[in-house]
Motif scaffolding. Structure first.
Motif, PDB file in Angstrom:
ATOM      1  N   ALA A 194      37.512 -18.863  49.122  1.00 39.41           N
ATOM      2  CA  ALA A 194      36.709 -20.088  49.085  1.00 39.41           C
ATOM      3  C   ALA A 194      35.670 -20.095  50.211  1.00 39.41           C
ATOM      4  O   ALA A 194      34.518 -20.492  50.007  1.00 39.41           O
ATOM      5  N   LYS A 195      36.072 -19.631  51.393  1.00 39.61           N
ATOM      6  CA  LYS A 195      35.131 -19.551  52.523  1.00 39.61           C
ATOM      7  C   LYS A 195      34.012 -18.556  52.225  1.00 39.61           C
ATOM      8  O   LYS A 195      32.834 -18.808  52.527  1.00 39.61           O
ATOM      9  N   HIS A 196      34.384 -17.428  51.611  1.00 41.69           N
ATOM     10  CA  HIS A 196      33.382 -16.417  51.243  1.00 41.69           C
ATOM     11  C   HIS A 196      32.408 -16.963  50.199  1.00 41.69           C
ATOM     12  O   HIS A 196      31.193 -16.747  50.291  1.00 41.69           O
ATOM     13  N   PHE A 197      32.954 -17.683  49.215  1.00 42.02           N
ATOM     14  CA  PHE A 197      32.090 -18.250  48.171  1.00 42.02           C
ATOM     15  C   PHE A 197      31.139 -19.301  48.753  1.00 42.02           C
ATOM     16  O   PHE A 197      30.006 -19.442  48.286  1.00 42.02           O
ATOM     17  N   VAL A 201      27.065 -19.236  48.240  1.00 41.06           N
ATOM     18  CA  VAL A 201      26.210 -20.307  47.705  1.00 41.06           C
ATOM     19  C   VAL A 201      25.211 -20.784  48.757  1.00 41.06           C
ATOM     20  O   VAL A 201      24.096 -21.200  48.415  1.00 41.06           O
ATOM     21  N   ASP A 202      25.591 -20.705  50.035  1.00 42.59           N
ATOM     22  CA  ASP A 202      24.627 -21.050  51.084  1.00 42.59           C
ATOM     23  C   ASP A 202      23.475 -20.051  51.095  1.00 42.59           C
ATOM     24  O   ASP A 202      22.300 -20.449  51.230  1.00 42.59           O
ATOM     25  N   GLU A 203      23.809 -18.772  50.952  1.00 44.23           N
ATOM     26  CA  GLU A 203      22.766 -17.752  50.925  1.00 44.23           C
ATOM     27  C   GLU A 203      21.876 -17.902  49.692  1.00 44.23           C
ATOM     28  O   GLU A 203      20.666 -17.647  49.755  1.00 44.23           O
ATOM     29  N   GLU A 204      22.473 -18.330  48.584  1.00 43.40           N
ATOM     30  CA  GLU A 204      21.728 -18.495  47.335  1.00 43.40           C
ATOM     31  C   GLU A 204      21.010 -19.846  47.284  1.00 43.40           C
ATOM     32  O   GLU A 204      20.306 -20.129  46.302  1.00 43.40           O
ATOM     33  N   ASP A 241      21.118 -28.627  37.131  1.00 42.21           N
ATOM     34  CA  ASP A 241      21.748 -29.900  37.514  1.00 42.21           C
ATOM     35  C   ASP A 241      21.584 -30.120  39.012  1.00 42.21           C
ATOM     36  O   ASP A 241      21.887 -29.245  39.838  1.00 42.21           O
ATOM     37  N   ALA A 242      21.119 -31.293  39.378  1.00 44.36           N
ATOM     38  CA  ALA A 242      20.860 -31.593  40.793  1.00 44.36           C
ATOM     39  C   ALA A 242      22.133 -31.561  41.617  1.00 44.36           C
ATOM     40  O   ALA A 242      22.097 -31.290  42.823  1.00 44.36           O
ATOM     41  N   GLY A 243      23.287 -31.827  40.987  1.00 39.27           N
ATOM     42  CA  GLY A 243      24.545 -31.839  41.722  1.00 39.27           C
ATOM     43  C   GLY A 243      25.095 -30.463  42.016  1.00 39.27           C
ATOM     44  O   GLY A 243      26.090 -30.334  42.728  1.00 39.27           O
ATOM     45  N   GLY A 244      24.464 -29.416  41.483  1.00 36.54           N
ATOM     46  CA  GLY A 244      24.946 -28.060  41.716  1.00 36.54           C
ATOM     47  C   GLY A 244      26.256 -27.812  40.985  1.00 36.54           C
ATOM     48  O   GLY A 244      26.531 -28.379  39.925  1.00 36.54           O
ATOM     49  N   VAL A 245      27.083 -26.952  41.558  1.00 37.43           N
ATOM     50  CA  VAL A 245      28.366 -26.592  40.956  1.00 37.43           C
ATOM     51  C   VAL A 245      29.400 -27.650  41.343  1.00 37.43           C
ATOM     52  O   VAL A 245      29.699 -27.832  42.525  1.00 37.43           O
TER      53      VAL A 245
END
Length: 532
Positions: A194-197, A201-204, A241-245
């Protein structure tokens, strides 16, 4: 429509670790490699094993980079911290280094493929420090291919290293294992995934709810590659979607049940409200949740309550509300209740997964859990049966634990049916312990039969625990005594005696006697052919 200047790379490839610092969840292996490289104790062959997606092939490539790195100035030696700048590092990362040969054993299984490697291994490296062979899924090699590789694997030239990877290490011959330094790559914990993901997503530059990433980490089952593939799908599912995942989208995509809905269903099971349980199941089914996924959620709830009761560390991926609910149930339910719940739900999951009617099987399994609370406790039932006390009514109100939850009891038969005689007992044992039943039939001389007590005289040693086997078959404790003096003939002796008597009766008949007189030496034989 204008084309993108660079083709899209899936997350699993884009975020493949390029240094050992980026390899998550394998700290012990990295430490061992670092010490080996620092001390110059580098093995000639490494074997990486573990489930899919934990980094076996990535580790092999990182080792190749570490051994061949020359540093930014071209003067460096083997190091655990490859620079990633020099020509060898870049060529290996891009899969184009002439001295780092990767092959898939699944498509190169033959002995000729191994002979090619052996012949090429004799030649010096073209430009690198070491010539490295990375063989993926090495267990797929044929027996002859393994045999051809053995000698070279044991004593390769100084400039050659073998890096083997496999998901099924049990299929690799022990002769190969003994020639390699083995690393067992562990499943990556869900919290690390979860920390890696979150980093990905921060990088993306994509927003994602922590609960959504925790759900993806659980679904990945310890595999970083599987998790990144699911995350890729979740990002595509979210679209613009503005809310993301979001957690709701991930549950919908994976067919998972809302954990809050699982807790509500669990509470209904404990309260014994059958109509409400069926309604909640139907509601989840209408939302697209598979019955098997719902049962897995209930099993997770039971497991979470049991861990909380045992004082285990809470799951960091759990919400505050979920932890509070689990701790509350842990204070109300006993260990025996939780274990029975686990067994009932586990059996229900098995039925749901194997039947052609999963929804109907789910309803029946949940109703079995509900009504198990009205059945008598098996230990108390057995005690009363042995003491002759009156048996409890099966529809009696269920005992209640603190907070109003009925104490679950495993479903048992209202009475124990014991075999009428010794042959019936042996027939019952044969259903689960065929070898023991055959020994009792052939060697056991019956001294006393008074269920649940049995006394026999073994005419030959009998393997196995007779009392334990009888208890398993007939669900009641037996007392078995071995007598010194024989009793009745064994069942086999009785059968042989009956057969001999029948043969003698035939021989004594006037017709057969006349035939034997007319044809001296005639014998009576048994025709075992079946007559249609």
């Amino acid at each position: 429509m204008s084309e993108s200047p660079t083709p899209y790379r899936v997350l699993a490839r884009k975020y493949r670790p390029q240094t050992f610092d980026q390899l998550i969840g394998q700290d012990a292996m990295v430490q061992t490699l670092e010490n080996a490289i620092k001390r110059g104790r580098i093995a000639h062959a490494f074997l990486m094993t573990g489930v899919r997606g934990v980094g076996k092939t990535s580790t092999a490539r990182l080792i190749a980079k570490s051994l061949n790195c020359v540093g930014p100035d071209g003067q460096g030696g083997p190091t655990i911290s490859a620079c990633g700048i020099c020509d060898p590092c870049q060529a290996i990362a891009e899969g184009r280094h002439i001295d780092v040969i990767e092959m898939d054993a699944a498509s190169h299984t033959g002995v000729d493929d191994m002979r090619n490697i052996i012949e090429a291994a004799r030649l010096a490296a073209f430009s690198a420090r070491f010539k490295i062979y990375i063989i993926d899924e090495v267990h797929m090699l044929s027996k002859n291919a393994f045999n051809a590789l053995l000698k070279t694997l044991e004593e390769p030239p100084e400039h050659v290293k073998f890096l083997l990877a496999t998901t099924e290490v049990n299929k690799v011959p022990i002769t190969v294992l003994s020639r390699c330094q083995r690393f067992d790559l562990r499943r990556i914990p869900a919290e690390l995934l979860a920390k890696h993901f979150q980093h990905v997503v921060d990088e993306e530059q994509i927003s994602a709810e922590p609960e959504a990433l925790a759900l993806i980490a659980r679904a990945a089952e310890g595999s970083a590659r599987d998790g990144l593939s699911i995350l890729d799908q979740a990002i595509a599912h979210a679209g613009t979607d503005a809310g993301g995942v979001t957690a709701v989208q991930v549950r919908e995509m994976l067919g998972l049940s809302d954990r809050g809905a699982v807790r509500r269903l669990f509470a209904l099971l404990l309260s014994g409200d059958a109509p409400a349980v069926l309604a909640a199941l139907a509601e989840q089914h209408a939302l697209g949740v598979e019955p098997a996924a719902l049962f897995r959620g209930l099993l997770e709830a039971v497991h979470g309550v049991t861990r909380a009761k045992a004082g285990g560390a809470p799951d960091p991926a759990q919400s505050v509300e979920e932890r509070a609910a689990l701790e509350e149930w842990a204070g109300k339910l006993g260990h025996a209740t939780l274990h029975r719940l686990w067994q009932l739900l586990l059996k229900g999951l098995s039925e749901v997964e194997t039947t052609a009617m999963p929804m109907e099987a789910a309803e029946m399994a949940l109703l079995r859990v509900v009504h198990a609370g009205t059945l008598p406790d098996p230990g108390e039932l057995l005690r009363k049966l042995q003491s002759g006390e009156p048996m409890p009514a099966l529809d009696a109100a269920a005992p209640v634990a603190g907070g109003g939850a009925p104490v679950m009891a495993a479903p048992v038969m209202p009475a124990v049916r014991l075999p009428a005689d010794f042959p019936a007992l042996i027939e019952g044992v044969a259903s689960r312990h065929a070898h023991l039943a055959q020994q009792l039939h052939d060697y056991a001389s019956l001294v006393r039969y008074a269920p649940p007590e049995l006394a026999i005289h073994p005419k030959r040693p009998i393997d196995g625990n007779i009392a334990k086997a009888l208890g398993e078959v007939f669900s009641i404790e037996w007392k078995v005594a071995l007598a010194d003096q024989p009793g009745e003939p064994t069942l086999r002796e009785q059968e042989l005696a009956a057969k001999a008597a029948a043969e003698q009766e035939i021989l004594d008949s006037p017709v057969v006697a006349a035939i034997r007189t007319a044809f001296p030496g005639a014998e009576l034989i048994e025709d075992e052919r079946s007559i249609a």
